[in-house]
Write an enzyme that holds these catalytic residues in place. Structure first.
Site, mmCIF file in Angstrom:
data_model
loop_
_atom_site.group_PDB
_atom_site.id
_atom_site.type_symbol
_atom_site.label_atom_id
_atom_site.label_comp_id
_atom_site.label_asym_id
_atom_site.label_seq_id
_atom_site.Cartn_x
_atom_site.Cartn_y
_atom_site.Cartn_z
ATOM 1 N N GLU A 1 -38.991 -3.565 -16.629
ATOM 2 C CA GLU A 1 -37.975 -2.526 -16.467
ATOM 3 C C GLU A 1 -36.638 -3.155 -16.066
ATOM 4 O OE1 GLU A 1 -37.541 1.905 -14.501
ATOM 5 O OE2 GLU A 1 -38.459 0.323 -13.294
ATOM 6 N N MET B 1 -42.880 -2.749 -8.598
ATOM 7 C CA MET B 1 -42.719 -2.177 -9.936
ATOM 8 C C MET B 1 -43.966 -1.385 -10.288
ATOM 9 S SD MET B 1 -40.991 -1.664 -12.622
ATOM 10 C CE MET B 1 -41.578 -0.714 -14.025
ATOM 11 N N GLU C 1 -44.284 3.735 -5.316
ATOM 12 C CA GLU C 1 -44.834 3.267 -6.592
ATOM 13 C C GLU C 1 -45.993 4.128 -7.076
ATOM 14 O OE1 GLU C 1 -42.972 1.282 -8.008
ATOM 15 O OE2 GLU C 1 -41.835 0.738 -6.246
ATOM 16 N N GLU D 1 -36.681 7.789 -10.486
ATOM 17 C CA GLU D 1 -36.472 7.188 -9.173
ATOM 18 C C GLU D 1 -36.173 8.209 -8.083
ATOM 19 O OE1 GLU D 1 -37.465 4.431 -8.734
ATOM 20 O OE2 GLU D 1 -37.390 3.411 -10.669
#
Length: 977
Positions: A295, A430, A465, A487
């Protein structure tokens, strides 16, 4: 993805454009070059001239009459100029050198005439060059389908590349990938092959996809019904990281084809793509670790793919590895088969439909512990010497996974969830589906060396996450302009889940501080809307900022409180069910909420005013008897009048909340939707005081005008009448208003006088933050005496609190965290005998050769103090190299970095979260015009791309605001402080 400071990467490429006075580009007439691949009309985009061809005659026919007239006119006028020039040359023969060596001089009249003629001729040619061709036709300029003079990019082999846009064409979409990889941790290279099943939506002869830095050695194309691979031409256009597979014949609508590509590359030296990591094992031997970070735009550097979030597909991954190592990917392992001596191949089950940036694989020497919950096996992996630090993460992950499944009413869809601690990792973590990767400091917990703050950080990052497994993975934003859908939601759920499952961590206090900092960024003209148009890689990188994460989360928090928690939760469930395994835009979320509100409230209309406007509102409150007049305007620090963004059209629909001294247990918080510039709220009776934005659940600042004095008196007499978050909110608002010039700074200092009686973390840390900003500005400007007076004021307000702290890890997590903050501040600035106690503990620790146990919450204060001497700094460096606790190492390196010994400057990804932090932190205390010029000149000298970064503009804005603050407040501070 959880943002975190990054490490090194190469400087960006510079683009050089040819000017019109340099060599002309090649001119290709496609009417005469049928072998070249023509572009379709909607594919035109202008690119740097250094990578373009000038293409003429792309229409279906040869030049029409208009074009012939244009060419004829140009030739006629050109010939006229040539003939006239020839005549001039003939006439000038008489002025050349005479036999005796002297030159005859032309008359003044002749020179003037020649000059005028020459100027006219040049002007005519420039007019012809610049005017549209239709100017010289009989019909004149009309709206016609003109396709002349289109500009297209060149592939690396010099041929025309069939696509000019940064976004991929929509004529072909991927359905499935078969990906085979063989990383070599000895040569640090990898080879691979990929079979991509694509479906054709529009007739085309091109398949354009992404590839970056890959050495492609073979490419072929096969129809799914056929057995023979068709020959293809492969074109590469590195500027957009694109390749084009050119088919020998048209690809048919509805038909599936298989693109097969073989390639190789080096494991990356950066933290993007498929990269290598060096670390030392238990025996101090260097080992290598291969991992991925895709990403936002790096999957293309590990395998050719359609690297856009909306282009989802399924993936079957096979990895060849050394039999002594472990390979992990998104899905559980299906089979392991021998290949050659010592080499085996792992095959993983076919994935769910997902975006390329979520694909992940890891090859390393790893150990793990596991626990099963609701049919999914949760495992935490780490290098062998750290496996004893993963238990807290495993237990936390299981609790969070169970909570999310109940809240969303959607089970986690995979059979396994792996969390991997990576020795060197740029981001905090991530969210790769089924294989979440973490920086070691955000996953490993050591009960001896991890502080209360460390525990909170680990919990928060895991919560973030795991929330992504639904928001981002199951439902993905369609394009990076709506990154906040990923996000912002993950950040909102992170803090919501922590409040529900781990209330003892008091995560709401951290969220409050993050909102305050996001509003600082959002109050500048260099800010951007939460949902912003982006195209380039730098623009996409810059979207990973406090606004996408924190402002996005704040807006969801505000909406949750306005809709009520049950309506909000139901809307989320509808959104996830309606868009699972697909992509979504912001409007899709609001439409889902509107399904629940059922016409009682237009959520889309309300929320669009927040995500499409940058900044936030300032609500001014004036109390007159029972009437409360409220008015909204944009809160904006104005830097340069010529650069102001007009705020006349800004109108937010603000879900206001307020409480008064009439609050009772059955009815305390009131709500009002301000959807106009101004309004009047009529209370049932007069009140002594009123406080808006209860618990800071709304994203706006409140100015109480004359009522500030009432609130200041309330805090002095009975500060617990307001919650700790409300008190922190008032401190934040009045200092912001002082910076804006709406209130005198003296009044802000008057409000915090009550802090001698304060014991809660949120208001204390907010006051310390605001006072530290002022102190740092003054010190940086060289106003040492005035800075010392500010420090004296801080010591007056907080000195007793500092003295009350014990050098232990006793108390609640909130108390321990406050102790850590206060003592670290006191030791850094040398107040209240803090350094004496810290130095004594550091010296004992040094004498024990680092074996003595130190209070984990106070390690930072102790290490910072110890690093102030050369001996202490060198010892810390030695201990850093040998420590196995990542929590301890992070405190050591922070202390090592606190020295004034300047080391080196390393460049990172333009636009990345790291470079944003570096630029912001290194310039935020500048407050002189000399500093402003220095920073501006520095970035302008680097590259055009650097100077245009949003974080650079923000840094310049901040310096100018600091200058204004000094001009407004310096003399006043000197007078009354």
């Amino acid at each position: 993805m959880e943002p975190f400071p990054s490490d090194q990467i190469q400087l960006p490429r510079n683009m050089i454009e040819n000017s019109m006075f340099e060599e002309e580009p090649d001119v290709v007439d496609l009417a005469k070059e049928p072998c070249l691949h023509p572009l379709e009309p909607d594919e035109v985009e202008y690119e740097p001239r250094s990578s373009r061809l000038l293409v003429r005659g792309l229409g279906e026919h040869e030049m029409d009459d208009d074009e012939e007239d244009y060419e004829s006119s140009a030739k006629l006028l050109g010939m006229s100029f040539i003939n006239r020039s020839s005549g001039l040359r003939n006439n000038m023969a008489g002025y050349r050198q005479s036999p005796d060596g002297s030159c005859s001089v032309p008359s003044t009249r002749t020179m003037v005439v020649c000059t005028v003629v020459l100027v006219i001729a040049i002007s005519v040619i420039m007019v012809i060059y610049l005017l549209p061709k239709c100017t010289f036709t009989k019909e004149g300029c009309h709206k016609k389908n003109r396709t002349m003079e289109l500009i297209y990019p060149l592939a690396t082999n010099g041929k025309l590349f069939p696509w000019a846009k940064m976004r991929l064409p929509s004529d072909v979409v991927p359905l499935h990938y078969d990906l085979e990889l063989q990383p070599n941790l000895t040569t640090l290279k990898f080879s691979g092959s990929v079979k991509i099943v694509v479906n054709v939506l529009q007739v085309t002869r091109k398949i354009v996809l992404h590839s970056s830095g890959l050495n492609i050695t073979k490419a072929s194309l096969t129809s799914t019904g056929g057995s023979q691979a068709k020959p293809v031409e492969l074109l590469e256009y590195p500027l957009h990281d694109q390749i084009a597979v050119m088919a020998p014949e048209a690809l048919l609508v509805g038909q599936n084809y298989i693109v097969y590509i073989e390639y190789s590359s080096n494991l990356s030296d950066t933290y993007y793509g498929f990269y290598k990591i060096s670390y030392k094992d238990e025996n101090s031997k260097q080992r290598w670790f291969a991992a991925t970070q895709f990403e936002p735009l790096a999957a293309r550097s590990a395998f050719p793919c359609f690297d856009e979030p909306a282009l989802k597909a399924t993936f079957l991954i096979k990895i060849k590895r050394d039999e002594k190592l472990t390979a992990l990917s998104n899905m559980p392992k299906k089979a392991t088969t021998p290949v050659t001596n010592g080499i085996v191949q792992d095959e993983f089950f076919v994935s769910l439909k997902m975006s390329t940036y979520l694909v992940a694989f890891v090859v390393a020497d790893l150990k793990n512990i596991s626990k099963e919950t609701n049919g999914s096996l949760v495992s935490v992996y780490a290098i062998p010497q750290h496996i004893n630090q993963v238990e807290y993460a495993l237990n936390t992950a299981v609790k969070l996974l169970e909570f999310y499944q109940k809240y969303f009413l959607i089970n986690y869809p995979l059979e396994k969830l792996d969390l991997v601690a990576i020795p060197d990792f740029q981001s905090g973590a991530m969210e790769n589906w089924g294989l979440v990767t973490f920086r070691e400091t955000t996953l490993l917990y050591d009960s001896k060396t991890s502080s209360a703050r460390d525990k909170k950080l680990i919990t928060a990052v895991i919560a973030h996450e795991l929330a992504h497994q639904w928001f981002g993975n199951l439902v993905t934003m369609e394009w990076w302009n709506d990154l906040w859908l990923n996000e912002g939601f993950a950040t909102f759920m992170e803090y919501f889940a922590m409040e529900e499952i781990f209330p003892e961590l008091h995560s709401d206090e951290d969220f409050l501080n993050l909102i305050f900092k996001a509003m600082m960024k959002d109050s500048m003209n260099s800010s951007h809307p939460v949902s912003s148009a982006v195209q380039s890689s730098e623009q996409i990188e810059e979207m990973f900022d406090a606004l996408s994460y924190i402002k996005g989360a704040s807006l969801l928090l505000m909406l949750k409180h306005y809709l009520t928690k049950d309506v909000f939760q139901a809307g989320i469930e509808v959104y996830l069910h309606n868009h699972d395994y697909r992509s979504a835009q912001s409007d899709d979320l609001w439409d889902s909420m509107n399904e629940i509100t059922n016409g009682t409230l237009d959520v889309k209309k309300l929320m669009k005013t927040w995500i499409l406007n940058k900044g936030f509102p300032l609500v001014t409150v004036v109390r007159t008897g029972k009437n409360i007049s409220i008015q909204q305007e944009k809160f904006l620090y104005r830097v340069e009048p010529e650069n102001w963004t007009s705020d006349a059209s800004y109108l937010w629909h603000i879900p206001l909340t307020y409480m008064t001294n009439r609050c009772n247990f059955t009815h305390c918080i009131n709500a009002y939707l301000l959807d106009q510039k101004s309004a009047v709220i009529e209370l049932p009776e007069e009140v002594e005081w009123i406080k808006f934005n209860v618990d800071m659940n709304g994203y706006y600042v409140v100015h109480y005008a004359e009522d500030w004095k009432t609130l200041i008196d309330l805090l002095k007499k009975n500060h617990t009448a307001l919650s700790a978050k409300d008190r922190a909110n008032l401190i934040n608002n009045i200092f912001n208003l002082a910076s804006l010039g709406k209130e005198p700074l003296e009044k802000a200092f008057e409000l915090i006088d009550y802090l001698t009686e304060e014991s809660s973390t949120a208001p204390l840390t907010q006051a310390l933050f605001q006072l530290s900003l002022i102190y740092n500005l003054l010190e940086k400007k060289g106003e040492q005496q005035l800075a010392a007076r500010v420090m004296y004021r801080i010591e007056y307000l907080l000195g007793n609190k500092i003295d009350q702290q014990h050098w232990t890890d006793n108390g609640t997590l909130s108390e321990r965290e406050l102790r850590s903050i206060l003592l670290a501040f006191a030791c850094t600035h040398g107040i209240r005998q803090c350094r004496t106690a810290a130095t004594e503990m550091f010296e004992k620790w040094m004498k024990s050769n680092g074996t003595m146990s130190l209070p984990s919450d106070l390690m930072k204060a102790i290490f910072i103090t110890g690093a102030k001497t050369n001996e202490g700094w060198e010892f810390l460096l030695k201990m850093y190299s040998s420590s196995v606790s990542e929590a301890e190492k992070s405190k050591m390196i922070e202390a090592l970095a606190s020295t004034e010994d300047v080391r080196k400057l390393i460049w990172f990804h333009l636009g990345s979260y790291t470079i944003q932090n570096i630029i912001s932190s290194s310039t935020s205390q500048f407050a002189t015009r000399a500093h402003l010029l220095e920073v501006k000149t520095f970035f302008e000298s680097k590259s055009e791309e650097s100077s245009k970064l949003r974080c650079v503009k923000e840094a310049l804005d901040t310096i100018q605001l600091n200058i204004q603050w000094m001009e407004r407040n310096l003399a006043k501070l000197q007078k009354w402080l």
